[in-house]
Design an enzyme around this catalytic site. Sequence first.
Site, short mmCIF file in Angstrom:
data_model
loop_
_atom_site.label_atom_id
_atom_site.label_comp_id
_atom_site.label_asym_id
_atom_site.label_seq_id
_atom_site.Cartn_x
_atom_site.Cartn_y
_atom_site.Cartn_z
N LYS A 1 0.83 -1.22 0.00
CA LYS A 1 0.00 0.00 0.00
C LYS A 1 0.86 1.26 0.00
O LYS A 1 0.60 2.21 -0.74
CB LYS A 1 -0.91 -0.01 1.24
CG LYS A 1 -1.55 1.34 1.52
CD LYS A 1 -2.29 1.39 2.83
CE LYS A 1 -1.47 1.67 4.04
NZ LYS A 1 -1.16 3.08 4.34
N ASN A 2 1.92 1.26 0.82
CA ASN A 2 2.71 2.48 0.97
C ASN A 2 3.64 2.76 -0.21
O ASN A 2 4.26 3.81 -0.27
CB ASN A 2 3.50 2.47 2.28
CG ASN A 2 2.59 2.67 3.48
OD1 ASN A 2 1.40 2.96 3.31
ND2 ASN A 2 3.11 2.51 4.68
N CYS B 1 -3.47 13.51 13.15
CA CYS B 1 -4.22 12.26 13.00
C CYS B 1 -4.06 11.48 14.29
O CYS B 1 -3.45 11.97 15.24
CB CYS B 1 -3.71 11.46 11.81
SG CYS B 1 -2.13 10.73 12.12
N ARG C 1 1.81 15.23 13.23
CA ARG C 1 2.25 14.93 11.86
C ARG C 1 2.34 16.15 10.93
O ARG C 1 1.55 16.31 9.98
CB ARG C 1 1.38 13.85 11.25
CG ARG C 1 1.47 12.55 12.03
CD ARG C 1 0.75 11.43 11.39
NE ARG C 1 1.47 10.85 10.27
CZ ARG C 1 1.04 9.80 9.58
NH1 ARG C 1 -0.08 9.24 9.90
NH2 ARG C 1 1.74 9.32 8.58
N ASP D 1 5.24 0.69 11.98
CA ASP D 1 3.95 0.09 11.60
C ASP D 1 3.79 -1.33 12.11
O ASP D 1 2.68 -1.88 12.10
CB ASP D 1 3.78 0.11 10.07
CG ASP D 1 3.46 1.52 9.56
OD1 ASP D 1 3.27 2.42 10.39
OD2 ASP D 1 3.41 1.70 8.34
N ARG E 1 -8.42 0.08 5.29
CA ARG E 1 -7.57 1.09 4.64
C ARG E 1 -6.26 0.48 4.15
O ARG E 1 -5.67 0.97 3.19
CB ARG E 1 -7.24 2.22 5.63
CG ARG E 1 -8.41 3.12 5.93
CD ARG E 1 -7.96 4.29 6.76
NE ARG E 1 -6.87 5.00 6.10
CZ ARG E 1 -6.19 6.00 6.61
NH1 ARG E 1 -6.48 6.44 7.83
NH2 ARG E 1 -5.22 6.59 5.94
C1 UD1 Z 1 4.84 6.81 6.16
C2 UD1 Z 1 3.89 5.64 6.11
C3 UD1 Z 1 3.46 5.22 7.51
C4 UD1 Z 1 4.69 4.97 8.39
C5 UD1 Z 1 5.63 6.16 8.35
C6 UD1 Z 1 6.93 5.91 9.09
C7 UD1 Z 1 2.75 5.95 4.02
C8 UD1 Z 1 1.49 6.28 3.31
N1 UD1 Z 1 2.72 6.02 5.34
O1 UD1 Z 1 4.12 7.93 6.71
O2 UD1 Z 1 2.69 4.03 7.39
O3 UD1 Z 1 4.26 4.76 9.72
O4 UD1 Z 1 5.97 6.48 6.98
O5 UD1 Z 1 7.57 4.81 8.59
O6 UD1 Z 1 3.75 5.57 3.42
N2 UD1 Z 1 7.59 14.64 9.98
C9 UD1 Z 1 7.89 15.96 10.23
N3 UD1 Z 1 7.74 16.84 9.20
C10 UD1 Z 1 7.34 16.46 7.94
C11 UD1 Z 1 7.07 15.11 7.72
C12 UD1 Z 1 7.21 14.20 8.76
O7 UD1 Z 1 8.24 16.35 11.34
O8 UD1 Z 1 7.24 17.31 7.06
C13 UD1 Z 1 7.74 13.65 11.10
C14 UD1 Z 1 6.46 12.88 11.37
O9 UD1 Z 1 5.57 13.60 12.19
C15 UD1 Z 1 7.02 11.63 12.04
C16 UD1 Z 1 8.34 11.41 11.28
O10 UD1 Z 1 8.67 12.68 10.70
O11 UD1 Z 1 7.31 11.91 13.39
C17 UD1 Z 1 8.28 10.35 10.22
O12 UD1 Z 1 7.14 10.60 9.39
P1 UD1 Z 1 7.10 10.20 7.86
O13 UD1 Z 1 8.24 9.27 7.57
O14 UD1 Z 1 6.99 11.42 7.03
O15 UD1 Z 1 5.74 9.41 7.78
P2 UD1 Z 1 4.72 9.39 6.58
O16 UD1 Z 1 5.44 9.51 5.28
O17 UD1 Z 1 3.61 10.33 6.84
#
Ligand code: UD1
Length: 425
Positions: A22-23, A116, A121, A307, A400
């Site tokens: 999915k990701n 969320c 996030r 995850d 989902r």
């Molecule tokens: C993706 C995955 C999710 C997984 C996560 C971490 C998808 C659709 N989702 O989520 O299942 O749990 O990676 O492996 O692929 N952060 C910031 N600023 C930003 C972006 C992120 O501070 O602009 C922080 C987030 O709040 C979190 C950390 O960075 O604490 C990692 O998040 P991120 O790797 O971006 O997660 P997602 O891509 O949203």
Amino acid sequence: MEKFIVSGGIPLIGTVHISGAKNAALPIIAASLLTGEKVVLKRIPKVSDVFTMLEVIGTLGCKSKWQNRVLTIDTSNLFSTEAPYELIKKMRASYYVLGPLLARFKQAKVALPGGCALGSRPVDLHMNGFNKLGAKVKIEHGYVSCETKELHGNRIILKGLHGPSVGATINVMMAASLATGVTTIEEAAREPEVEDVANFINACGGKITGMGTSILSVEGCKKLKGIEYNIIPDRIETGTFVIAAAITNGRLTIKETKPEHNRALLAVLKNYGAQVETDKTSLRISSQKEINSVSIKVAPYPDFPTDLQPPISALLSLTPGNSTIVESIFENRFMHVPELRRLGANIEMLDRYTVIIRGVKQLSGAPVMASDIRASAALILAALAAKGETHISRIYHTDRGYEHIEKKLSKIGAKIKRVLDPNAP
Ligand code: UD1
């Protein structure tokens, strides 16, 4: 709304076939927008997040069509560069359309995702990255608007407070692939899904190197072409079934997967006492009589994935001794803990990021409620091992991210059924 009713206590035995990730599917659907042509994607899982992403690109003017398990997306007639709040609030990953839209049309307007269940996030790293590529980025009326005359390659460091960001790495990499010049992304996320998006873009004619390392180099191209592409297997679904075998004392062969993507989990399970054999595309797992408590530190790939933290919490709830888990990625990733306690688990939260799990002999079925995709997986796993019946509500979270989970579980012996939830609002 629907719920699952699970009767626990049956060892799961047999073979499971893993779906596409999915990701990886979500950003690759968004990356198709970079091409302006027809893209054929194989092994896209039919989960509700994928349907939400198709709705998002549909509002932009893309046509998509399923033929059995093959998804064709036509991105040639886009009429909008704006993704509305109604869809972004359903799924944060909708934000992935921002990078491709900005790169191809020099402008994009996408609703700002809020917090969320897992915490606040933010998307600051995405926005900083676009800014560094030469876009003007502003937030107005709940929307992020980006515009540029031309995107230019740059050196971008993407590490945030909680380490590298999967989403920001992918979004910036997608935008950079149509910029002029070379972009270097430092502190890039190394997850297999990032690599899969890069491989997709390269197959479309892109020039990305450094996949799987923390420094990515993206040489911008004038145009990317439509292609056929096969998505990688879902390592989180694989991990969930691996844990299902361990928690039920079962014996599973897991096929069409890539065990190398689950190295951290498999290492933990070997310490725990499971017997694991792997080859390139499948793995076999069975439980031993002697099992041990383990300590886990959740961290970005190649370390233990956040995850799979809720699912492994379910397993450790039934493992003799004291296990500890330190979560380092999301500030609110223990939502499953109060629900596991309802089943009899003994879990103490030391602080927001640390739990001690004291293994109990038996869990017992109870009504519980899912709060997010992976918390729902943890509850299903606990229910499969618990004595008696567990009713799991709000399983739209499960849908989902897991394709036909109850069918796959039933095939290997689980007693799980999906019913209408008469108590749902
Ligand atoms: C993706 C995955 C999710 C997984 C996560 C971490 C998808 C659709 N989702 O989520 O299942 O749990 O990676 O492996 O692929 N952060 C910031 N600023 C930003 C972006 C992120 O501070 O602009 C922080 C987030 O709040 C979190 C950390 O960075 O604490 C990692 O998040 P991120 O790797 O971006 O997660 P997602 O891509 O949203």
